[in-house]
Design a protein around this motif. Structure first.
Motif, PDB file in Angstrom:
ATOM      1  N   ASN A   1      80.288 -20.998  10.742  1.00 51.12           N
ATOM      2  CA  ASN A   1      80.544 -20.791   9.317  1.00 51.12           C
ATOM      3  C   ASN A   1      79.431 -21.375   8.457  1.00 51.12           C
ATOM      4  N   ARG A   2      78.918 -22.555   8.835  1.00 52.63           N
ATOM      5  CA  ARG A   2      77.818 -23.146   8.081  1.00 52.63           C
ATOM      6  C   ARG A   2      76.613 -22.214   8.066  1.00 52.63           C
ATOM      7  N   LEU A   3      76.274 -21.668   9.212  1.00 53.61           N
ATOM      8  CA  LEU A   3      75.095 -20.799   9.295  1.00 53.61           C
ATOM      9  C   LEU A   3      75.337 -19.461   8.597  1.00 53.61           C
ATOM     10  N   LYS A   4      76.524 -18.907   8.772  1.00 53.68           N
ATOM     11  CA  LYS A   4      76.844 -17.634   8.133  1.00 53.68           C
ATOM     12  C   LYS A   4      76.771 -17.755   6.606  1.00 53.68           C
ATOM     13  N   ALA A   5      77.187 -18.895   6.082  1.00 56.36           N
ATOM     14  CA  ALA A   5      77.205 -19.085   4.623  1.00 56.36           C
ATOM     15  C   ALA A   5      75.815 -18.944   4.020  1.00 56.36           C
ATOM     16  N   ILE A   6      74.780 -19.360   4.760  1.00 61.48           N
ATOM     17  CA  ILE A   6      73.417 -19.282   4.221  1.00 61.48           C
ATOM     18  C   ILE A   6      72.648 -18.086   4.780  1.00 61.48           C
ATOM     19  N   GLY A   7      73.385 -17.135   5.372  1.00 69.82           N
ATOM     20  CA  GLY A   7      72.777 -15.874   5.773  1.00 69.82           C
ATOM     21  C   GLY A   7      72.198 -15.835   7.164  1.00 69.82           C
ATOM     22  N   LEU A   8      72.509 -16.823   8.015  1.00 67.50           N
ATOM     23  CA  LEU A   8      72.002 -16.827   9.385  1.00 67.50           C
ATOM     24  C   LEU A   8      73.043 -16.275  10.341  1.00 67.50           C
ATOM     25  N   VAL A   9      72.571 -15.613  11.390  1.00 71.89           N
ATOM     26  CA  VAL A   9      73.465 -15.042  12.396  1.00 71.89           C
ATOM     27  C   VAL A   9      73.547 -16.011  13.573  1.00 71.89           C
ATOM     28  N   PRO A  10      74.730 -16.543  13.876  1.00 70.31           N
ATOM     29  CA  PRO A  10      74.873 -17.457  15.032  1.00 70.31           C
ATOM     30  C   PRO A  10      74.502 -16.739  16.330  1.00 70.31           C
ATOM     31  N   LEU A  11      73.802 -17.462  17.233  1.00 69.47           N
ATOM     32  CA  LEU A  11      73.398 -16.880  18.515  1.00 69.47           C
ATOM     33  C   LEU A  11      74.103 -17.585  19.670  1.00 69.47           C
TER      34      LEU A  11
ATOM     35  N   MET B   1      66.070 -19.687  -1.467  1.00 67.99           N
ATOM     36  CA  MET B   1      66.692 -20.598  -0.515  1.00 67.99           C
ATOM     37  C   MET B   1      68.184 -20.684  -0.819  1.00 67.99           C
ATOM     38  N   LYS B   2      69.005 -20.618   0.254  1.00 63.88           N
ATOM     39  CA  LYS B   2      70.448 -20.668   0.096  1.00 63.88           C
ATOM     40  C   LYS B   2      70.971 -22.051   0.472  1.00 63.88           C
ATOM     41  N   ILE B   3      71.824 -22.570  -0.392  1.00 66.40           N
ATOM     42  CA  ILE B   3      72.426 -23.892  -0.174  1.00 66.40           C
ATOM     43  C   ILE B   3      73.941 -23.759  -0.261  1.00 66.40           C
ATOM     44  N   SER B   4      74.631 -24.192   0.801  1.00 71.70           N
ATOM     45  CA  SER B   4      76.102 -24.157   0.849  1.00 71.70           C
ATOM     46  C   SER B   4      76.663 -25.385   0.142  1.00 71.70           C
ATOM     47  N   TYR B   5      77.631 -25.158  -0.750  1.00 73.21           N
ATOM     48  CA  TYR B   5      78.215 -26.269  -1.490  1.00 73.21           C
ATOM     49  C   TYR B   5      79.054 -27.154  -0.552  1.00 73.21           C
ATOM     50  N   ASN B   6      79.800 -26.527   0.364  1.00 76.06           N
ATOM     51  CA  ASN B   6      80.571 -27.319   1.326  1.00 76.06           C
ATOM     52  C   ASN B   6      79.647 -28.183   2.189  1.00 76.06           C
ATOM     53  N   TRP B   7      78.538 -27.605   2.591  1.00 72.73           N
ATOM     54  CA  TRP B   7      77.553 -28.322   3.404  1.00 72.73           C
ATOM     55  C   TRP B   7      76.967 -29.479   2.592  1.00 72.73           C
ATOM     56  N   LEU B   8      76.694 -29.214   1.329  1.00 70.87           N
ATOM     57  CA  LEU B   8      76.126 -30.228   0.438  1.00 70.87           C
ATOM     58  C   LEU B   8      77.075 -31.420   0.307  1.00 70.87           C
ATOM     59  N   LYS B   9      78.380 -31.112   0.321  1.00 67.06           N
ATOM     60  CA  LYS B   9      79.376 -32.170   0.154  1.00 67.06           C
ATOM     61  C   LYS B   9      79.487 -33.063   1.382  1.00 67.06           C
ATOM     62  N   GLN B  10      78.843 -32.678   2.496  1.00 66.89           N
ATOM     63  CA  GLN B  10      78.776 -33.583   3.641  1.00 66.89           C
ATOM     64  C   GLN B  10      77.873 -34.776   3.338  1.00 66.89           C
ATOM     65  N   PHE B  11      76.929 -34.598   2.390  1.00 64.22           N
ATOM     66  CA  PHE B  11      76.004 -35.668   2.021  1.00 64.22           C
ATOM     67  C   PHE B  11      76.476 -36.446   0.795  1.00 64.22           C
ATOM     68  N   ILE B  12      77.137 -35.771  -0.135  1.00 63.93           N
ATOM     69  CA  ILE B  12      77.620 -36.447  -1.333  1.00 63.93           C
ATOM     70  C   ILE B  12      79.061 -35.998  -1.604  1.00 63.93           C
ATOM     71  N   ASN B  13      79.905 -36.946  -1.893  1.00 69.21           N
ATOM     72  CA  ASN B  13      81.316 -36.655  -2.147  1.00 69.21           C
ATOM     73  C   ASN B  13      81.481 -36.272  -3.622  1.00 69.21           C
ATOM     74  N   LEU B  14      81.323 -34.988  -3.895  1.00 71.99           N
ATOM     75  CA  LEU B  14      81.307 -34.503  -5.273  1.00 71.99           C
ATOM     76  C   LEU B  14      82.434 -33.490  -5.476  1.00 71.99           C
ATOM     77  N   ASP B  15      83.166 -33.637  -6.580  1.00 72.54           N
ATOM     78  CA  ASP B  15      84.268 -32.717  -6.867  1.00 72.54           C
ATOM     79  C   ASP B  15      84.015 -31.881  -8.116  1.00 72.54           C
ATOM     80  N   TRP B  16      82.759 -31.749  -8.526  1.00 70.40           N
ATOM     81  CA  TRP B  16      82.423 -30.931  -9.693  1.00 70.40           C
ATOM     82  C   TRP B  16      82.633 -29.457  -9.396  1.00 70.40           C
ATOM     83  N   GLU B  17      82.879 -28.678 -10.453  1.00 73.18           N
ATOM     84  CA  GLU B  17      82.880 -27.225 -10.314  1.00 73.18           C
ATOM     85  C   GLU B  17      81.472 -26.761  -9.925  1.00 73.18           C
ATOM     86  N   ALA B  18      81.399 -25.682  -9.153  1.00 80.70           N
ATOM     87  CA  ALA B  18      80.101 -25.204  -8.672  1.00 80.70           C
ATOM     88  C   ALA B  18      79.169 -24.853  -9.822  1.00 80.70           C
TER      89      ALA B  18
END
Length: 808
Positions: A249-259, A1-18
């Motif tokens: 960009n969100r979808l491309k980051a996790i390997g999906l092709v926008p339609l 499963m692929k998880i985007s860090y930028n996407w994750l930061k929409q839920f939590i305001n985190l500034d840690w290194e990846a």
């Protein structure tokens, strides 16, 4: 499963290194298998800067080329040859500096180098849109805002998104973490144990407004057990078009092709909140009715991949008043999906039975993002919320209007789990006492509601989406993984339980036999206990009703538990024979499974299969073919090694063997061995002779447990051998002669062996000649000729009386 860090930061305001965030995710049980950078433009336009064109003059040797000097912001203008018709002095342009790597349309890299073009030096490249990967236009160079300072990275100017993607090896039980929200929820709980308190930000639904009620779709659920909850809403006036760049960009980051914007939003919500959605073209729904039901076996249905499939009577379908539209929770239909002409949609959000979805997906060989989540169990209480979030996005991005109430068919609410946690049990399982306040804090951070706390424990309610947390032990596991396995201290004291060892250990016996077989040139097989039902037709002794069938088989070839080890061995033999490996000596330890009227049973076995030559031929020797007597010798050696010597042989009656014997001890069958029938080997595509032996391993272990033995010194006195050549009837077996000899002389006769068999010329009809060797020994003294002759005469007389034998 692929998880985007930028996407994750929409839920939590985190500034840690990846890397640090990845370590915490792994500690929480969401194992990060890789961290990969992502850029909305391949390469991130690294090395591409804003340049100010100072001069632009015609190339002296080419009409279509211009020679420019460009200020790159470092104080040293460079000369660049450019062929774009629109390049001019005073422009701000993107410049790929020397050493920069760009990518063509196929993603292949190419590097900017110093060079000469028609005699003029060129130290970089002024780029067009397609050369940067920003589009397909190649009409001229890209001209930027004149206010931008030279030397500014173009990635900053064009808002190129750079992201980090976590590759998470998600275990099947963690259905709650199959989304960015689920991962963010876990990360928030883990951060709290690192004294980092962060609020979980979820999408708001305050903008959800029903504009009018002009398009209502009626919903009827005929199979509520398979579709416990079904929600839907209509959205009209949409324009199907490409999605905005941020969504792509969100979808491309996790390997999906926008339609397109509609499909992209449903995919976005699936990976955002973990709720699968499906959009139907509302104008293709006959009768403005949605019916959730099953159809007859054999019903034809064409899915989105343009494949016509035959439905099964257990497949749950989404239908309208006339036809099926979608395989529920698995795959959409070709004739009901969203197209460029779609102007109104019916948006579905549901909770389908996980077992039903898994069976349907496996039955049709489909594995979609939606089925992956439905199979493991999604949150049944998020269906309406996710529908509202998606509807708001569709109105904002696709220009639609909500034109119906949300229809929500939810007759029987799926309740949360009630669990009581005992503090003492928690300490015992973890091995360390965790403060009660920390336990309460961890439970609250996981959205587990704590009702009451006593001196002995905590009463709590587990959310329904945590379908893997239903027992006290599950709650303790949750506490430990969030608290941190690494925080549990090691003690200097090692505690171990001592149990009495049984006289016979199965694994020890198997290792001993396996080592001996390996030393004899055998190779071990490891076969699947699942097999095909069709093998039962190869034997009359195997009954279909005795099979244990899989409720959810992966395929027809893995539909039942095996009733015999033989067919697995023949599969291996056929596989090797087809690859030019005809000389085989194979063995396997395994089990057979039976569903008898008295109940289900498992039986342990050791199977042996030999075919072809005993050994590889060499220049100075030839190899004999493995046959029945070779296998019999192997079996005898194994039994002797195990100390099972008091055995009897009998004829084997089986429709699997052309000829064979059974070896028993105290009337209990231990081994069946023989030559397999030709029709059986031909069923697997082989025509060579094959010899098979089946050890009843449970009986072997029982015989070993009852074995009594005593140690005694090796006899000091010599053995004596005498031979008989007997003329016998053809129906008399060696085992009959051996048993009779052992009964006639019990004290001094140590061994009887057969060293020659003759049938042919110079013998009466129906007769054969056996040459037997008898080994005699007295452990207390040396035998005399008189004693030996007396024993041999006694044996001769017994053979003549019982078998009509005569000396040749």
């Amino acid at each position: 499963m692929k998880i985007s860090y930028n996407w994750l930061k929409q839920f939590i305001n985190l500034d840690w290194e990846a890397e640090k965030a990845g370590e915490l995710l792994t500690d929480l049980g969401l194992e990060v298998e890789g961290i990969v950078p992502f850029s909305s433009v391949k390469g991130g336009l690294e090395g591409v800067v804003v340049g100010h064109v100072l001069t632009c003059e015609q190339h002296g040797n080419a009409d279509r080329l211009k020679v420019t000097t460009v200020d790159l912001g470092n104080g040293e203008p460079v000369q660049i040859v450019c062929g774009a018709p629109n390049v001019a002095a005073g422009q701000k342009v993107p410049v790929a500096t020397v050493g920069t790597t760009l990518y063509d349309e196929e993603g292949k890299p190419w590097q900017i180098k110093k060079g000469k073009i028609r005699g003029e030096a060129s130290l970089g490249m002024i780029c067009a849109e397609d050369e940067l990967g920003l589009g397909k236009s190649h009409d001229g160079i890209l001209v930027l805002d004149a206010k931008i300072a030279p030397g500014t990275p173009v990635s900053d100017v064009l808002n190129i998104e750079n992201d980090i993607v976590f590759e998470i090896g998600l275990t099947p039980n963690r259905a709650d973490a199959m989304s960015h929200l689920g991962v963010a929820r876990d990360l928030k709980a883990g951060l709290l144990q690192h004294e980092v308190s962060i609020e979980l930000i979820t999408p708001s639904t305050s903008n959800f407004r029903i504009e009018n009620r002009t398009l209502k779709i009626e919903i009827e659920v005929e199979k509520p057990a398979l579709a416990p909850r079904y929600c839907g809403v209509t959205i009209s006036g949409i324009t199907v078009a490409p999605s905005p760049s941020w969504l792509q960009n969100r979808l491309k980051a996790i390997g999906l092709v926008p339609l397109n914007n509609v499909v992209d939003i449903t995919n976005y919500i699936l990976h955002d909140l973990g709720q699968p959605l499906h959009a139907f073209d509302a104008h293709k729904i006959a009768g403005n009715r949605i019916i959730i039901k099953t159809l007859e076996t054999g019903t034809k249905f064409t899915t989105l991949d343009d494949v016509e499939r035959e439905l099964h009577e257990e497949d749950l379908m989404i239908c309208d008043a006339e036809k099926p539209l979608c395989i529920a929770g698995v795959f959409g239909g070709k004739n009901s999906g969203v197209s460029e002409s779609t102007s109104a949609i019916f948006l579905e959000s549901a909770y389908f039975n996980p077992v039903s979805v898994r069976k349907t997906a496996k039955r049709h060989g489909l594995n979609t993002d939606a089925s992956f989540r439905f199979e493991r169990g999604i949150d049944p209480n998020s269906a309406e919320y996710a529908l509202q979030v998606a509807a708001i996005m569709l109105c904002e991005i696709a220009g639609g209007q909500i034109t119906s109430e949300i229809a929500d068919v939810y007759p029987k609410k799926i309740e949360d789990h009630q669990v009581f946690l005992n503090f003492e049990n928690t300490t015992k399982l973890i091995g360390e006492e965790i403060p009660k306040e920390i336990i309460k804090e961890i439970l609250s951070s996981l959205e587990i509601k704590v009702h009451n706390i006593t001196e002995t424990g905590i009463g709590m309610t587990i959310p329904a989406y945590r379908n893997d947390v239903t027992r006290e032990a599950d709650v303790i596991e949750e506490i430990l993984r969030v608290y941190g396995y690494n925080k549990i201290k090691f003690t200097q004291k090692l505690n171990a339980s001592i149990s009495g060892k049984l006289p016979i250990e199965d694994y020890e016996v198997r290792n001993k036999v396996g080592d001996q077989l390996a030393a004899l040139g055998f190779n071990e097989m490891l076969n699947n206990s699942l097999t095909t039902q069709k093998y039962l037709s190869l034997s009359e002794s195997l009954e279909t009703e005795h099979s244990i069938e899989m409720l959810n088989p992966l395929s027809n070839d893995l539909a039942v538990m095996r009733q015999s080890m033989l067919f697995s061995a023949l599969e291996v033999a056929a596989y090797n024979s087809n690859r030019k490996m005809p000389d085989l000596k194979l063995f396997e330890f395994g089990k057979t499974y039976h569903n008898y009227p008295s109940g289900r049973e498992e039986h342990k076995h050791l199977s042996l299969l030999v075919t072809g030559k005993k050994a590889t031929e060499s220049w100075n020797s030839t190899s004999e073919t493995s046959g029945f007597f070779y296998m019999k010798g192997i079996v005898a050696a194994l039994l002797e090694q195990l100390g099972i010597t008091n055995t009897k042989e009998g004829l084997l009656k089986s429709d699997l063997f052309a000829e064979g014997i059974t070896i028993s001890s105290k009337k209990t069958p231990l081994v069946e061995l023989g030559v397999l029938k030709k029709k059986l080997t031909k069923a697997f595509g082989m025509d060579t002779e094959m010899v098979y032996a089946d050890f009843k391993w449970d009986a072997i272990l029982e015989a070993l447990s009852q074995r009594a033995f005593a140690l005694k010194p090796i006899p000091k006195f010599p053995q004596v051998k005498r031979d008989f050549a007997l003329l016998l009837d053809e129906n008399i077996s060696f085992s009959d002669l051996k048993n009779t000899a052992e009964q006639t002389e019990k004290s001094l006769l140590k061994e009887v062996s057969l060293f020659d068999v003759y049938t042919g010329e110079n013998l009466p009809d129906g007769k054969k000649s056996y040459a037997l060797s008898f080994t005699l020994q007295d452990e207390n003294k040396t035998l005399t000729d008189k004693q030996i002759d007396k024993i041999m005469k006694k044996l001769q007389a017994r053979f003549e009386k019982d078998f009509g034998a005569s000396l040749r």
